[in-house]
Scaffold this motif. Structure first.
Motif, PDB file in Angstrom:
ATOM      1  N   VAL A   1      48.060  80.104   7.742  1.00  0.00           N
ATOM      2  CA  VAL A   1      47.013  80.696   8.453  1.00  0.00           C
ATOM      3  C   VAL A   1      45.769  79.563   8.185  1.00  0.00           C
ATOM      4  CG1 VAL A   1      45.083  82.442   8.527  1.00  0.00           C
ATOM      5  CG2 VAL A   1      47.457  83.032   8.814  1.00  0.00           C
ATOM      6  N   ALA A   2      45.781  79.052   6.977  1.00  0.00           N
ATOM      7  CA  ALA A   2      44.508  78.223   6.688  1.00  0.00           C
ATOM      8  C   ALA A   2      44.775  77.065   7.327  1.00  0.00           C
ATOM      9  CB  ALA A   2      44.590  77.850   5.166  1.00  0.00           C
ATOM     10  N   GLN A   3      46.108  76.382   7.247  1.00  0.00           N
ATOM     11  CA  GLN A   3      46.252  75.200   8.273  1.00  0.00           C
ATOM     12  C   GLN A   3      46.005  75.303   9.616  1.00  0.00           C
ATOM     13  OE1 GLN A   3      50.336  74.103   7.082  1.00  0.00           O
ATOM     14  NE2 GLN A   3      49.747  73.059   5.252  1.00  0.00           N
ATOM     15  N   ALA A   4      46.304  76.413   9.958  1.00  0.00           N
ATOM     16  CA  ALA A   4      45.913  76.671  11.435  1.00  0.00           C
ATOM     17  C   ALA A   4      44.525  76.558  11.902  1.00  0.00           C
ATOM     18  CB  ALA A   4      46.824  78.040  11.946  1.00  0.00           C
TER      19      ALA A   4
ATOM     20  N   ASN B   1      58.071  81.221   0.478  1.00  0.00           N
ATOM     21  CA  ASN B   1      57.295  81.831  -0.648  1.00  0.00           C
ATOM     22  C   ASN B   1      56.167  82.841  -0.178  1.00  0.00           C
ATOM     23  OD1 ASN B   1      58.634  79.905  -2.279  1.00  0.00           O
ATOM     24  ND2 ASN B   1      56.915  78.313  -1.690  1.00  0.00           N
ATOM     25  N   GLU B   2      55.786  83.578  -1.410  1.00  0.00           N
ATOM     26  CA  GLU B   2      54.950  84.646  -1.194  1.00  0.00           C
ATOM     27  C   GLU B   2      53.552  84.257  -0.521  1.00  0.00           C
ATOM     28  OE1 GLU B   2      52.648  87.691  -4.014  1.00  0.00           O
ATOM     29  OE2 GLU B   2      54.635  87.161  -4.437  1.00  0.00           O
ATOM     30  N   GLY B   3      52.962  83.267  -0.524  1.00  0.00           N
ATOM     31  CA  GLY B   3      51.663  83.023  -0.136  1.00  0.00           C
ATOM     32  C   GLY B   3      51.999  82.118   0.962  1.00  0.00           C
ATOM     33  N   HIS B   4      53.007  81.761   1.522  1.00  0.00           N
ATOM     34  CA  HIS B   4      53.537  80.975   2.643  1.00  0.00           C
ATOM     35  C   HIS B   4      52.525  81.539   3.899  1.00  0.00           C
ATOM     36  CE1 HIS B   4      55.679  78.192   5.335  1.00  0.00           C
ATOM     37  NE2 HIS B   4      55.567  79.153   6.242  1.00  0.00           N
ATOM     38  N   HIS B   5      52.543  82.545   4.496  1.00  0.00           N
ATOM     39  CA  HIS B   5      51.712  83.045   5.502  1.00  0.00           C
ATOM     40  C   HIS B   5      50.220  82.381   5.384  1.00  0.00           C
ATOM     41  CE1 HIS B   5      49.598  85.545   8.398  1.00  0.00           C
ATOM     42  NE2 HIS B   5      50.638  85.307   9.010  1.00  0.00           N
TER      43      HIS B   5
ATOM     44  N   LEU C   1      33.234  81.495  24.718  1.00  0.00           N
ATOM     45  CA  LEU C   1      34.417  80.614  24.672  1.00  0.00           C
ATOM     46  C   LEU C   1      34.991  81.011  23.572  1.00  0.00           C
ATOM     47  CD1 LEU C   1      36.756  78.984  25.980  1.00  0.00           C
ATOM     48  CD2 LEU C   1      35.678  76.843  24.786  1.00  0.00           C
ATOM     49  N   ASP C   2      36.413  81.644  23.855  1.00  0.00           N
ATOM     50  CA  ASP C   2      37.214  81.862  22.549  1.00  0.00           C
ATOM     51  C   ASP C   2      38.514  81.143  22.423  1.00  0.00           C
ATOM     52  OD1 ASP C   2      35.101  83.846  21.795  1.00  0.00           O
ATOM     53  OD2 ASP C   2      36.287  85.507  22.814  1.00  0.00           O
ATOM     54  N   VAL C   3      38.909  80.685  21.425  1.00  0.00           N
ATOM     55  CA  VAL C   3      40.051  80.027  21.418  1.00  0.00           C
ATOM     56  C   VAL C   3      41.016  80.558  20.405  1.00  0.00           C
ATOM     57  CG1 VAL C   3      41.086  77.628  21.202  1.00  0.00           C
ATOM     58  CG2 VAL C   3      38.951  77.717  21.995  1.00  0.00           C
ATOM     59  N   ILE C   4      42.340  80.757  20.740  1.00  0.00           N
ATOM     60  CA  ILE C   4      43.028  81.616  19.943  1.00  0.00           C
ATOM     61  C   ILE C   4      44.525  80.602  19.766  1.00  0.00           C
ATOM     62  CG2 ILE C   4      44.168  82.842  22.080  1.00  0.00           C
ATOM     63  CD1 ILE C   4      44.723  85.085  19.930  1.00  0.00           C
ATOM     64  N   ALA C   5      44.850  80.555  18.469  1.00  0.00           N
ATOM     65  CA  ALA C   5      46.341  79.883  18.191  1.00  0.00           C
ATOM     66  C   ALA C   5      46.765  81.185  17.541  1.00  0.00           C
ATOM     67  CB  ALA C   5      45.988  78.867  17.377  1.00  0.00           C
ATOM     68  N   VAL C   6      48.350  81.218  17.891  1.00  0.00           N
ATOM     69  CA  VAL C   6      49.077  82.272  17.335  1.00  0.00           C
ATOM     70  C   VAL C   6      50.269  81.841  16.611  1.00  0.00           C
ATOM     71  CG1 VAL C   6      50.537  84.366  17.969  1.00  0.00           C
ATOM     72  CG2 VAL C   6      48.618  83.622  19.370  1.00  0.00           C
ATOM     73  N   LEU C   7      50.349  82.339  15.310  1.00  0.00           N
ATOM     74  CA  LEU C   7      51.416  81.881  14.342  1.00  0.00           C
ATOM     75  C   LEU C   7      52.527  82.682  14.617  1.00  0.00           C
ATOM     76  CD1 LEU C   7      49.273  81.035  11.003  1.00  0.00           C
ATOM     77  CD2 LEU C   7      50.342  79.291  12.877  1.00  0.00           C
TER      78      LEU C   7
ATOM     79  N   VAL D   1      48.412  74.859  18.159  1.00  0.00           N
ATOM     80  CA  VAL D   1      48.193  73.930  17.253  1.00  0.00           C
ATOM     81  C   VAL D   1      49.309  72.969  16.918  1.00  0.00           C
ATOM     82  CG1 VAL D   1      45.979  75.283  16.457  1.00  0.00           C
ATOM     83  CG2 VAL D   1      48.222  75.413  15.210  1.00  0.00           C
ATOM     84  N   SER D   2      50.484  73.337  17.064  1.00  0.00           N
ATOM     85  CA  SER D   2      51.745  72.243  16.761  1.00  0.00           C
ATOM     86  C   SER D   2      51.883  71.414  17.763  1.00  0.00           C
ATOM     87  CB  SER D   2      52.833  73.275  16.527  1.00  0.00           C
ATOM     88  OG  SER D   2      53.272  73.961  17.495  1.00  0.00           O
ATOM     89  N   ASN D   3      51.169  71.263  18.884  1.00  0.00           N
ATOM     90  CA  ASN D   3      51.377  70.528  20.097  1.00  0.00           C
ATOM     91  C   ASN D   3      50.424  69.311  19.877  1.00  0.00           C
ATOM     92  OD1 ASN D   3      53.174  72.123  21.352  1.00  0.00           O
ATOM     93  ND2 ASN D   3      51.650  73.009  22.723  1.00  0.00           N
ATOM     94  N   ASP D   4      49.864  68.920  18.553  1.00  0.00           N
ATOM     95  CA  ASP D   4      49.257  67.832  18.481  1.00  0.00           C
ATOM     96  C   ASP D   4      47.886  67.742  19.385  1.00  0.00           C
ATOM     97  OD1 ASP D   4      50.739  66.465  16.516  1.00  0.00           O
ATOM     98  OD2 ASP D   4      52.181  65.863  18.038  1.00  0.00           O
ATOM     99  N   ASP D   5      47.583  66.842  20.198  1.00  0.00           N
ATOM    100  CA  ASP D   5      46.485  66.719  21.165  1.00  0.00           C
ATOM    101  C   ASP D   5      46.858  67.209  22.622  1.00  0.00           C
ATOM    102  OD1 ASP D   5      45.155  65.788  18.994  1.00  0.00           O
ATOM    103  OD2 ASP D   5      45.052  63.724  19.577  1.00  0.00           O
ATOM    104  N   ASP D   6      47.734  67.850  22.852  1.00  0.00           N
ATOM    105  CA  ASP D   6      48.487  68.347  24.201  1.00  0.00           C
ATOM    106  C   ASP D   6      47.821  69.394  24.638  1.00  0.00           C
ATOM    107  OD1 ASP D   6      50.568  66.340  23.867  1.00  0.00           O
ATOM    108  OD2 ASP D   6      52.051  67.973  23.495  1.00  0.00           O
TER     109      ASP D   6
END
Length: 143
Positions: free
Chosen positions: A62-65, A54-58, A35-41, A11-16
Motif C-alpha cells: 500500500v505504501a509503495q502504491a 510476510n505479515e507486513g507485506h500488504h 478528480l479522484d484517481v484510484i489504484a487497486v492492489l 501503478v504497475s503499468n509504469d507510465d502507460d
C-alpha cells in the motif's frame, strides 16, 4: 456532494496510464469536477495465498502504491494540479473497487484505459469491460 470524475489506473503499468490521467483531468476540468484517481492492489490476505507473504507485506505494498500513484499523477499533471487530486489506494478486485468508489463518491464519470487486450478480450480488457458493463454512470475509455 461535489461532482467527481474517477480515474482508474494500474501503478504497475509504469507510465502507460499518463494519457488516461490527462484525459480524466481534462474531462474533470470541463465539468468543474473533483478528480479522484484510484489504484487497486490485489488482496494478498486471501486464505489461499496469505501464507506465502510476510505479515507486513500488504502495508508495504500500500505504501509503495501510494508513492507510485503520487509520482504518476505528478508526471501526468504537474505538482500543483496533483495537490488537488484525491489519491485512493484500494484492495480487492479492480472492477469491484472502482464501481464501489464511484457509487460512494457519486462520480459522474469513470475514466479507464483500454490496455493491451489478448485474444479473449480483443476490444477491451476484462476490468474495463466489467466497469463499462456495470457502472451506474458514464464511462470514458482511453485507447
Amino acid at each position: 456532494m461535489t461532482n467527481s470524475v474517477l480515474c482508474a489506473v494500474d501503478v504497475s503499468n509504469d507510465d502507460d496510464d499518463i494519457r488516461v490521467i490527462q484525459a480524466a483531468a481534462r474531462l474533470a476540468e470541463l465539468d468543474g469536477a473533483q478528480l479522484d484517481v484510484i489504484a487497486v492492489l490485489p488482496d494478498f490476505g486471501m486464505s489461499q495465498v496469505s501464507a506465502f507473504f510476510n505479515e507486513g507485506h500488504h502495508a508495504k505494498m500500500v505504501a509503495q502504491a501510494k508513492s507510485h500513484l503520487n509520482e504518476l499523477v505528478t508526471k501526468a499533471l504537474g505538482a500543483d494540479q496533483n495537490a488537488k487530486v484525491r489519491h485512493v489506494i484500494a484492495t480487492g478486485r479492480v472492477y469491484d473497487e472502482v464501481l464501489s468508489l464511484a457509487e460512494k463518491s457519486s462520480a459522474s464519470l469513470i475514466v479507464v484505459g483500454a490496455h493491451k487486450a489478448d485474444l479473449a478480450d480483443y476490444l477491451l480488457g476484462p476490468n474495463a469491460a466489467r466497469i463499462v458493463r456495470h457502472a451506474k454512470c458514464s464511462v470514458y475509455v482511453v485507447r
